[in-house]
Write an enzyme that holds these catalytic residues in place. Structure first.
Site, PDB file in Angstrom:
ATOM      1  N   PRO A  10       5.455  14.130  -0.413  1.00  0.00           N
ATOM      2  CA  PRO A  10       6.743  14.005  -1.094  1.00  0.00           C
ATOM      3  C   PRO A  10       6.943  12.682  -1.832  1.00  0.00           C
ATOM      4  O   PRO A  10       6.475  11.637  -1.375  1.00  0.00           O
ATOM      5  CB  PRO A  10       7.766  14.135   0.039  1.00  0.00           C
ATOM      6  CG  PRO A  10       7.018  13.788   1.281  1.00  0.00           C
ATOM      7  CD  PRO A  10       5.604  14.250   1.043  1.00  0.00           C
ATOM      8  N   ASN A  11       7.608  12.791  -2.950  1.00  0.00           N
ATOM      9  CA  ASN A  11       8.018  11.665  -3.801  1.00  0.00           C
ATOM     10  C   ASN A  11       6.862  11.048  -4.586  1.00  0.00           C
ATOM     11  O   ASN A  11       7.094  10.175  -5.424  1.00  0.00           O
ATOM     12  CB  ASN A  11       8.741  10.573  -2.988  1.00  0.00           C
ATOM     13  CG  ASN A  11       9.995  11.088  -2.325  1.00  0.00           C
ATOM     14  OD1 ASN A  11      10.841  11.672  -3.008  1.00  0.00           O
ATOM     15  ND2 ASN A  11      10.113  10.933  -1.024  1.00  0.00           N
ATOM     16  N   ARG A  18       8.708   5.138  -9.338  1.00  0.00           N
ATOM     17  CA  ARG A  18       9.187   4.873  -7.985  1.00  0.00           C
ATOM     18  C   ARG A  18       8.637   3.542  -7.459  1.00  0.00           C
ATOM     19  O   ARG A  18       7.421   3.393  -7.307  1.00  0.00           O
ATOM     20  CB  ARG A  18       8.685   6.009  -7.087  1.00  0.00           C
ATOM     21  CG  ARG A  18       8.947   5.823  -5.637  1.00  0.00           C
ATOM     22  CD  ARG A  18       8.198   6.860  -4.813  1.00  0.00           C
ATOM     23  NE  ARG A  18       8.503   6.638  -3.421  1.00  0.00           N
ATOM     24  CZ  ARG A  18       7.722   6.999  -2.417  1.00  0.00           C
ATOM     25  NH1 ARG A  18       6.587   7.627  -2.668  1.00  0.00           N
ATOM     26  NH2 ARG A  18       8.066   6.744  -1.182  1.00  0.00           N
ATOM     27  N   TYR A  23       4.088   0.579  -5.290  1.00  0.00           N
ATOM     28  CA  TYR A  23       3.076   1.616  -5.554  1.00  0.00           C
ATOM     29  C   TYR A  23       2.341   1.447  -6.884  1.00  0.00           C
ATOM     30  O   TYR A  23       1.435   2.224  -7.179  1.00  0.00           O
ATOM     31  CB  TYR A  23       3.732   2.997  -5.492  1.00  0.00           C
ATOM     32  CG  TYR A  23       4.349   3.288  -4.140  1.00  0.00           C
ATOM     33  CD1 TYR A  23       3.539   3.401  -3.011  1.00  0.00           C
ATOM     34  CD2 TYR A  23       5.733   3.418  -3.977  1.00  0.00           C
ATOM     35  CE1 TYR A  23       4.089   3.644  -1.764  1.00  0.00           C
ATOM     36  CE2 TYR A  23       6.292   3.669  -2.737  1.00  0.00           C
ATOM     37  CZ  TYR A  23       5.466   3.776  -1.631  1.00  0.00           C
ATOM     38  OH  TYR A  23       6.007   4.018  -0.389  1.00  0.00           O
ATOM     39  N   ASN A  74      -2.483  12.294   1.339  1.00  0.00           N
ATOM     40  CA  ASN A  74      -1.459  11.268   1.501  1.00  0.00           C
ATOM     41  C   ASN A  74      -0.178  12.010   1.876  1.00  0.00           C
ATOM     42  O   ASN A  74       0.522  12.514   1.004  1.00  0.00           O
ATOM     43  CB  ASN A  74      -1.263  10.479   0.202  1.00  0.00           C
ATOM     44  CG  ASN A  74      -0.223   9.375   0.360  1.00  0.00           C
ATOM     45  OD1 ASN A  74       0.463   9.317   1.390  1.00  0.00           O
ATOM     46  ND2 ASN A  74      -0.084   8.521  -0.629  1.00  0.00           N
ATOM     47  N   ALA A  77       5.951  10.246   3.298  1.00  0.00           N
ATOM     48  CA  ALA A  77       6.912  10.045   4.392  1.00  0.00           C
ATOM     49  C   ALA A  77       6.656  10.976   5.583  1.00  0.00           C
ATOM     50  O   ALA A  77       6.973  10.636   6.733  1.00  0.00           O
ATOM     51  CB  ALA A  77       8.334  10.232   3.878  1.00  0.00           C
ATOM     52  N   HIS A  80       4.994   9.958   8.982  1.00  0.00           N
ATOM     53  CA  HIS A  80       5.722   9.316  10.077  1.00  0.00           C
ATOM     54  C   HIS A  80       6.618  10.285  10.844  1.00  0.00           C
ATOM     55  O   HIS A  80       7.303   9.882  11.777  1.00  0.00           O
ATOM     56  CB  HIS A  80       6.555   8.156   9.516  1.00  0.00           C
ATOM     57  CG  HIS A  80       5.822   7.355   8.478  1.00  0.00           C
ATOM     58  ND1 HIS A  80       4.647   6.691   8.762  1.00  0.00           N
ATOM     59  CD2 HIS A  80       6.056   7.155   7.147  1.00  0.00           C
ATOM     60  CE1 HIS A  80       4.205   6.089   7.660  1.00  0.00           C
ATOM     61  NE2 HIS A  80       5.042   6.362   6.672  1.00  0.00           N
ATOM     62  N   ASP A  87      -0.619  19.339  13.149  1.00  0.00           N
ATOM     63  CA  ASP A  87      -1.156  20.553  13.772  1.00  0.00           C
ATOM     64  C   ASP A  87      -1.977  21.375  12.787  1.00  0.00           C
ATOM     65  O   ASP A  87      -2.978  21.991  13.169  1.00  0.00           O
ATOM     66  CB  ASP A  87      -0.012  21.408  14.341  1.00  0.00           C
ATOM     67  CG  ASP A  87       0.549  20.848  15.639  1.00  0.00           C
ATOM     68  OD1 ASP A  87      -0.024  19.877  16.180  1.00  0.00           O
ATOM     69  OD2 ASP A  87       1.573  21.375  16.113  1.00  0.00           O
ATOM     70  N   GLU A  98      -7.062  10.354   5.659  1.00  0.00           N
ATOM     71  CA  GLU A  98      -5.648  10.019   5.400  1.00  0.00           C
ATOM     72  C   GLU A  98      -5.610   8.808   4.469  1.00  0.00           C
ATOM     73  O   GLU A  98      -6.282   7.809   4.736  1.00  0.00           O
ATOM     74  CB  GLU A  98      -4.976   9.677   6.734  1.00  0.00           C
ATOM     75  CG  GLU A  98      -3.542   9.189   6.601  1.00  0.00           C
ATOM     76  CD  GLU A  98      -2.956   8.742   7.956  1.00  0.00           C
ATOM     77  OE1 GLU A  98      -3.668   8.817   8.981  1.00  0.00           O
ATOM     78  OE2 GLU A  98      -1.794   8.300   7.961  1.00  0.00           O
ATOM     79  N   HIS A 100      -3.108   6.047   2.098  1.00  0.00           N
ATOM     80  CA  HIS A 100      -1.812   5.497   1.697  1.00  0.00           C
ATOM     81  C   HIS A 100      -2.066   4.431   0.649  1.00  0.00           C
ATOM     82  O   HIS A 100      -2.981   3.606   0.807  1.00  0.00           O
ATOM     83  CB  HIS A 100      -1.074   4.881   2.889  1.00  0.00           C
ATOM     84  CG  HIS A 100      -0.787   5.887   3.946  1.00  0.00           C
ATOM     85  ND1 HIS A 100       0.216   6.826   3.822  1.00  0.00           N
ATOM     86  CD2 HIS A 100      -1.405   6.144   5.117  1.00  0.00           C
ATOM     87  CE1 HIS A 100       0.207   7.600   4.891  1.00  0.00           C
ATOM     88  NE2 HIS A 100      -0.767   7.218   5.683  1.00  0.00           N
ATOM     89  N   SER A 102       0.083   2.003  -0.253  1.00  0.00           N
ATOM     90  CA  SER A 102       0.539   0.712   0.265  1.00  0.00           C
ATOM     91  C   SER A 102      -0.083   0.464   1.636  1.00  0.00           C
ATOM     92  O   SER A 102      -0.552   1.402   2.286  1.00  0.00           O
ATOM     93  CB  SER A 102       2.075   0.713   0.376  1.00  0.00           C
ATOM     94  OG  SER A 102       2.499   1.682   1.326  1.00  0.00           O
ATOM     95  N   ARG A 107       4.486  -3.060   6.350  1.00  0.00           N
ATOM     96  CA  ARG A 107       5.835  -2.667   5.918  1.00  0.00           C
ATOM     97  C   ARG A 107       6.735  -2.432   7.140  1.00  0.00           C
ATOM     98  O   ARG A 107       6.454  -2.929   8.221  1.00  0.00           O
ATOM     99  CB  ARG A 107       5.721  -1.447   5.003  1.00  0.00           C
ATOM    100  CG  ARG A 107       4.880  -1.755   3.753  1.00  0.00           C
ATOM    101  CD  ARG A 107       4.774  -0.571   2.822  1.00  0.00           C
ATOM    102  NE  ARG A 107       6.089  -0.205   2.285  1.00  0.00           N
ATOM    103  CZ  ARG A 107       6.326   0.957   1.668  1.00  0.00           C
ATOM    104  NH1 ARG A 107       5.356   1.843   1.514  1.00  0.00           N
ATOM    105  NH2 ARG A 107       7.549   1.220   1.218  1.00  0.00           N
ATOM    106  N   ARG A 111       6.985   2.771   9.536  1.00  0.00           N
ATOM    107  CA  ARG A 111       5.794   3.232   8.805  1.00  0.00           C
ATOM    108  C   ARG A 111       4.499   2.924   9.563  1.00  0.00           C
ATOM    109  O   ARG A 111       3.416   3.272   9.119  1.00  0.00           O
ATOM    110  CB  ARG A 111       5.728   2.585   7.416  1.00  0.00           C
ATOM    111  CG  ARG A 111       6.864   2.985   6.510  1.00  0.00           C
ATOM    112  CD  ARG A 111       6.678   2.421   5.108  1.00  0.00           C
ATOM    113  NE  ARG A 111       7.959   2.319   4.436  1.00  0.00           N
ATOM    114  CZ  ARG A 111       8.536   3.319   3.763  1.00  0.00           C
ATOM    115  NH1 ARG A 111       7.930   4.484   3.648  1.00  0.00           N
ATOM    116  NH2 ARG A 111       9.720   3.152   3.193  1.00  0.00           N
TER     117      ARG A 111
HETATM  118  C1  DQA Z   1       2.885   6.097   1.391  1.00  0.00           C
HETATM  119  C2  DQA Z   1       3.526   5.260   2.509  1.00  0.00           C
HETATM  120  C3  DQA Z   1       4.656   6.033   3.180  1.00  0.00           C
HETATM  121  O1  DQA Z   1       5.239   5.241   4.212  1.00  0.00           O
HETATM  122  C4  DQA Z   1       5.722   6.371   2.177  1.00  0.00           C
HETATM  123  O2  DQA Z   1       6.738   7.150   2.775  1.00  0.00           O
HETATM  124  C5  DQA Z   1       5.193   7.028   0.950  1.00  0.00           C
HETATM  125  C6  DQA Z   1       3.920   6.592   0.397  1.00  0.00           C
HETATM  126  C7  DQA Z   1       1.820   5.303   0.617  1.00  0.00           C
HETATM  127  O3  DQA Z   1       1.044   5.942  -0.107  1.00  0.00           O
HETATM  128  O4  DQA Z   1       1.771   4.075   0.693  1.00  0.00           O
HETATM  129  O5  DQA Z   1       5.841   7.869   0.359  1.00  0.00           O
HETATM  130  O6  DQA Z   1       2.232   7.208   1.992  1.00  0.00           O
END
Ligand code: DQA
Length: 148
Positions: A10-11, A18, A23, A74, A77, A80, A87, A98, A100, A102, A107, A111
């Protein structure tokens, strides 16, 4: 040919716009272009999905079973919060990396915990868009080692 599914949570569709101080300035299309460029160089077949919805991400993980050798995800959010995504990764038993952008460990404390980390091969955090390309290389290597 090694086949890898990349899933953005998401996002991440708003990358570029953003929190660029966290990012970076690249948008999702530019990041996806880099991923596909590396895939061409490395001889990988890569399919990329983005969703803001937890259930759709779970469906993409299930669908990977039909096609992919590995997953790069990735979960954003949902990292977390999501037992469902964890699952799903456990269920399909595909090697999963996995990523990320950032460094989540530098942070906010919420997170620092990932539901996904215990069921993945490893984590790449903190390298901006390169987290994805490093994650892709890690996934490729994992599949190659499995096949040896
Ligand atoms: C993220 C880190 C997450 O904590 C955050 O909610 C994101 C992006 C990252 O790529 O750094 O949306 O996964």
């Amino acid at each position: 040919m090694i086949k890898i599914v990349v899933i953005h949570g998401p996002n991440l569709n708003l990358l570029g716009l953003r929190e660029p101080e966290v990012y970076g300035a690249l948008n999702l299309q530019q990041i996806n272009d880099r991923i596909q460029e590396l895939a061409r160089r490395e001889g990988l077949e890569v399919r990329i999905h983005q969703s803001n919805s937890e259930g759709v991400i779970v469906d993409h993980i299930h669908a990977a079973l039909e096609w992919a050798d590995a997953i790069v995800i990735n979960p954003a959010a949902y990292t977390h919060t999501s037992v469902a995504i964890r699952d799903a990764i456990t269920a399909v038993r595909l090697p999963t990396v996995e990523v990320h952008m950032s460094n989540v460990h530098r942070r906010e404390p919420f997170r620092h915990h990932s539901y996904v980390s215990p069921v993945v091969v490893g984590q790449v955090v903190g390298f901006g868009p390169e987290s994805y390309t490093l994650g892709l290389l890690a996934a490729k290597r994992t599949v190659e080692e499995q096949r040896r």
